[in-house]
Design an enzyme around this catalytic site. Structure first.
Site, mmCIF file in Angstrom:
data_model
loop_
_atom_site.group_PDB
_atom_site.id
_atom_site.type_symbol
_atom_site.label_atom_id
_atom_site.label_comp_id
_atom_site.label_asym_id
_atom_site.label_seq_id
_atom_site.Cartn_x
_atom_site.Cartn_y
_atom_site.Cartn_z
ATOM 1 N N GLN A 123 0.973 -0.965 0.336
ATOM 2 C CA GLN A 123 0.071 -0.206 -0.150
ATOM 3 C C GLN A 123 0.517 1.189 0.261
ATOM 4 O OE1 GLN A 123 -1.796 0.424 3.712
ATOM 5 N NE2 GLN A 123 -3.761 2.035 2.516
ATOM 6 N N GLU A 241 -9.546 -1.173 5.784
ATOM 7 C CA GLU A 241 -8.426 -1.670 6.700
ATOM 8 C C GLU A 241 -9.089 -2.037 7.353
ATOM 9 O OE1 GLU A 241 -4.364 0.281 6.989
ATOM 10 O OE2 GLU A 241 -5.786 1.961 6.775
#
Lengths: 379, 339
Positions: A123, A241
């Site tokens: 990420q 997340e």
């Protein structure tokens, strides 16, 4: 109010437990690289058993598990002392983001290798100058013909050295307000323009990396959700997340606390009421964390997507883990302050908990503004 | 798994909130408190509605609902800081229902459920149960002795009234050794339910402290902006929410366990009391602080919450006592809270 698992949920749990019993993950190896290979092998086995991406819809190769089943999956994974699958970022963040924003061709290209763990994802959001204020990021992407040329720097990129693909948010327009000029890309990590440098943490381990992008190339077909729409796409990633991971972390906290209680019982420190009181407090916080996480699930099932209440879970988890590890010298003694020990590692590693994934300060801002409706703070 | 109130329970909550917002406004709470008496009109109304009998069997004049429904009402009564002998009466009724012989139940429970009798419950520590809520003026006092595990039903004569710093209810000390009748099945079940009930009330107190504070800091301006836009204020409010929400989880888990998983009740009850004792104290202290100077005045009303929290947190043991109990529970076996 019904806090027992339904027959279906209990059945799911029992089935996964049985699978775990037949497929034990084994002992965690020592070095970070060995650990990663262990997690990669683990994901392969999960995938073969049909247990990778349980929360993914069946059409993408998942099990279509409900939120509660997904929570159960992560709880059981933690309970079995198994690692998270190597491509957790792909499974939890990348895949679900593509399912929302990806074109059919993108889904077909990228989803299957996420699930199998063949391609690892990382990420690329945070930058040295854009942490909590993510939208201020400065990595630039400029279009040249059919591809984008990217220059800039990313930081806190876990698993970057193992990754094939990076969820990259870069600025494609400097003329518009900061949230509007961003675009979300899938960047191939295996190219000259991408340099990965390990970032050694206070534990001494290089768990994260810095990413240096020097005219890295990204095909136009790898834009997700449209040019200039990167902020919205990134929010989808961020919303996902904390979903399942919280349950895994919560079980890890439980296991660490049980170890600490065992240690205190073993060496007699438990008989000191001041120590016992603190352990009781940690026990209460750990259980309440679980209640909050499940209450959040019920709310999510009702309203369709995870709400900002997840911030409360993150706050409570991170601060409880710090309290726990800070108590270890009082119970375990010198060993917990000795280099190379598990307790010493946990004590240091816990300091990151109130920073990673949103600092506690930002979490409190989010709670105050989005849950309590307080006026936006002057930052 | 559904960790939230169901539709019926929500309905009870809405009805209670609406009723108490007018019948137990701060004006009425203040009037009762300043005269050192209960709001008798409100108490009569609650009895007519059958509230005290919520978690009492229909056979004994109650509504036959569970601890979750009772917790909903207690949360709202705490939210309103209602000046009634509700808590004590309900605790006495629950204890006798849980541990009394059939004859003992017949004798006291219907009267308590209907509000014809007033009750209280205290736990002995060093020969006395101090500051027992609703004890002064009670007809029936259940006195639990953790040392022997027995509970005794005493008359109100055993109570020494005390004027506590919380003037919204009548407190008293109850000493061991008075003439009384022992409950057949000991004290534990009654005390565990009392812990849940007291925690539910404290949860309401904490929630009210939060709601009043958030409303105030959105309105109050300094330096030309609402003080609620200051991060120092926001962060404290966020902590108040965590305190309240954590308490909500713990209280309703315990209330659920009382009916559906009694083997988990003891630990769950301690968890609820430990959390809400701390939460009610810290949220009400924060409420005074975030109201600034006005928060320290008699007229600002936040002090009723702070005072309730102080007494409620100590009742049946505060965070310290219950954290010790929880440590023992955690040492005995792995936690198995949900599922």
């Amino acid at each position: 109010m019904d806090l027992s698992f339904t027959e279906e949920e209990a059945g799911f749990r029992d089935e996964f437990r049985a699978w775990l019993a037949e497929n034990p993950p084994g002992e965690a190896p020592g070095t970070p690289d060995e650990h990663f290979e262990w997690a990669r092998g683990w994901q392969r086995r999960l995938h073969e058993g049909g247990w990778a991406g349980v929360h993914w819809p069946a059409e993408y190769g998942g099990r279509g598990a409900t939120l509660t089943q997904t929570a159960i999956f992560f709880e059981e994974l933690g309970r079995a002392h198994a690692p998270l699958p190597a491509n957790t970022l792909g499974l939890l963040l990348g895949g679900p983001t593509l399912m929302v924003w990806g074109t059919p061709a993108q889904k077909e290209r990228w989803l299957p290798p996420i699930l199998s763990g063949e391609e690892i994802w990382c990420q690329g959001f945070s930058e040295p100058e854009a942490g909590s204020d993510l939208a201020a990021l400065g990595t630039r992407a400029v279009k040249h013909g059919e591809e984008w040329v990217v220059t800039g720097q990313k930081v806190w990129t876990s698993a970057a050295q193992h990754s094939k693909w990076c969820m990259l948010v870069a600025r494609t327009d400097t003329e518009v307000p900061k949230h509007k000029g961003l675009t979300y890309f899938l960047m191939d990590m295996e190219q000259e323009g991408v340099q990965v440098r390990p970032l050694v943490q206070i534990t001494g381990d290089p768990e994260f990396n810095e990413l240096f992008l020097e005219e890295a190339r990204i095909a136009d077909a790898n834009v997700v959700g449209g040019v200039g729409n990167g902020w919205k796409v990134a929010l989808t990633t961020l919303m996902n997340e904390r979903a399942g991971l919280g349950f895994f972390l919560q079980v890890r906290l439980r296991q660490l606390l049980d170890r600490l209680i065992d240690a205190a019982l073993g060496n007699g420190r438990f008989d000191d009421p001041r120590v016992a009181e603190k352990l009781g407090m940690l026990h209460a916080r750990t259980e309440v964390l679980r209640f909050l996480a499940y209450r959040g699930l019920t709310a999510t099932e009702k309203y369709g997507q995870p709400g900002p209440e997840g911030s409360l879970v993150k706050l409570l988890w991170s601060e409880t883990n710090q309290m726990l590890t800070e108590l270890t010298p009082e119970i375990v003694g010198a060993e917990s302050l000795t280099a190379g020990t598990r307790w010493g590692y946990e004590l240091l590693r816990a300091r990151g908990n109130t920073i990673e994934g949103g600092t506690s300060e930002i979490m409190r801002n989010i709670v105050a503004e989005r849950v309590l409706g307080m006026p936006r703070a002057g930052r | 798994m559904h960790f939230d109130l169901n539709d019926d329970q929500r309905q009870i909550q809405r009805t209670a909130r609406e009723l108490l917002s007018t019948r137990s406004s701060f004006e009425r709470v203040r009037r009762a408190a300043e005269h050192g008496r209960y709001d008798e009109e409100l108490w009569r109304e609650l009895c007519e509605l059958g509230w005290p009998g919520t978690a009492i069997d229909e056979a004994h004049g109650g509504q036959g609902l569970g601890m979750v429904e009772l917790a909903v009402l207690l949360e709202e009564l705490g939210y309103a800081v209602a000046a009634t002998p509700f808590l004590g009466s309900v605790l006495a009724a629950l204890a006798i229902q849980a541990a009394g012989s059939e004859a003992q139940r017949e004798r006291w429970v219907p009267g308590l459920a209907a509000g014809q009798l007033r009750g209280a419950l205290g736990v002995l520590s060093d020969g006395v149960a101090e500051l027992v809520p609703d004890a002064a003026g009670a007809d029936v006092v259940v006195l639990a002795d953790p040392a022997s595990g027995r509970a005794t039903v005493l008359s109100g004569d055993a109570v020494e009234p005390v004027e506590a710093i919380d003037p919204t209810r009548r407190y008293g000390h109850v000493r061991a050794g008075g003439e009384g009748e022992q409950l057949e099945n000991g004290a534990a079940a009654g005390v565990d339910r009392a812990l849940v009930a007291a925690s539910a009330e404290l949860l309401g107190v904490a929630q009210r402290a939060l709601d009043m504070t958030v409303a105030y800091v959105k309105e109050r301006k300094q330096f030309g902006v609402p003080v609620g836009s200051f991060q120092a204020v926001q962060h404290r409010a966020a902590q108040m929410l965590l305190d309240a929400e954590g308490g909500r989880g713990a209280v309703y888990y315990a209330a659920w366990a009382a009916g559906a998983a009694p083997e988990r009740l003891e630990e769950a009850a301690s968890m609820a009391k430990a959390w809400t004792s701390q939460a009610a104290k810290s949220t009400t202290a924060a409420a005074i602080q975030l109201h600034g100077g006005i928060g320290f005045t008699w007229e600002a009303d936040v002090h009723w919450l702070f005072k309730r929290a102080q007494l409620g947190a100590r009742f049946l043991g505060g965070a310290g006592v219950h954290h010790l109990r929880l440590a023992q529970a955690a040492a005995r076996r792995p936690a198995h809270a949900l599922g």
